[in-house]
Design an enzyme around this catalytic site. Sequence first.
Site, PDB file in Angstrom:
ATOM      1  CG  ASP A 195      -1.856   1.150   1.288  1.00  0.00           C
ATOM      2  OD1 ASP A 195      -2.935   1.034   0.694  1.00  0.00           O
ATOM      3  OD2 ASP A 195      -1.520   2.167   1.921  1.00  0.00           O
ATOM      4  CG  ASP A 212      -4.723   8.902 -11.931  1.00  0.00           C
ATOM      5  OD1 ASP A 212      -5.084   8.337 -10.872  1.00  0.00           O
ATOM      6  OD2 ASP A 212      -5.479   9.606 -12.623  1.00  0.00           O
ATOM      7  CD  GLU A 238      -4.351   3.989  -1.311  1.00  0.00           C
ATOM      8  OE1 GLU A 238      -4.397   4.389  -0.134  1.00  0.00           O
ATOM      9  OE2 GLU A 238      -5.317   4.075  -2.099  1.00  0.00           O
TER      10      GLU A 238
END
Length: 324
Positions: A195, A212, A238
């Site tokens: 993460d 992004d 994410e």
Amino acid sequence: MELLTAMREVSRLASDDVRFERIATDILKIVGELVEARELTLFVFQGPEHKLVPQAQRIDGETLFGPRIGPVRADVEQVRQAVEHRTILRSVEHELLDILLPLTADQEPLGALHLSVPIEGDATERTERAELIEGVLTDVASHVSLAVKTAALHTRAVMDGATRLYNKAHLMTTLTDEMASARRTGASLSLVMLDIDHFKLVNDTFGHPTGDKVLVELAGQLKRNLRRDDTAYRYGGEEMVVLLPGAALASAEGLAERLRKRVETRKFRTAGRESIDITVSVGVAELTDAMKGPEGLIAAADEALYAAKNAGRNCVRTSGKKET
């Protein structure tokens, strides 16, 4: 007879295995051996921008994918012209024939196959040889196109459009199969979940285009550091997952730590080219007898990831292992 055999083999590909890597490997091998090509590169349209990208390459008997693909003799603009005009382009230089074969199925342009084939002899002999090869490729083109389309449709169904990692649904299917295989053979199976630390802050500070961009670059890092049989997935937001068949806990932990370090030392940049620091927290788990389904292994990795977050982030934690 060789041409007919090749056409049958290519036609069979889509019914045997719909994974792009497998189909591309077999296509390049079959066609390469048919015309004795020195190098082959498969270009396929990718992403919402419909960008022509080299997706597979065969050199010296080895098929390469993604970042491992080397320099390509064909210019991307030439490839695009061949596809748009649905015309075979060929040229001869230094006794090497270059051919661009457009691939189309059901009126849909899919991409192109570029081949470099050695040809010898005088000008007349080289011309005759080039025409023969072009004719052979024309005959096999529809079969190659259908196999590529089948693989492309499967890829769209199982791939996350933004990161080009496999999606969560495909993870659950693959994990179910891998768990069954591991239990049947006694092989190890591990899962790594990572993460991005403070990702919301990245989006809030630099904007979602930068967020992004970070996701895409991180996905690329994952794919470049996988073993042959490993697969990477976007689990959600994410969060990303790496599935490692045959890897015991210690091996998976080593991979996780290498990934963590490479992300930490990589220079990520904003959409405006400003440098930003990115780190990841990572959880690692290995399949045990107590885990009854995919959710059990995922939960163990997620718990380890939560422990990494609580430990201050930018670290690796392993399920069932006490940290000192």
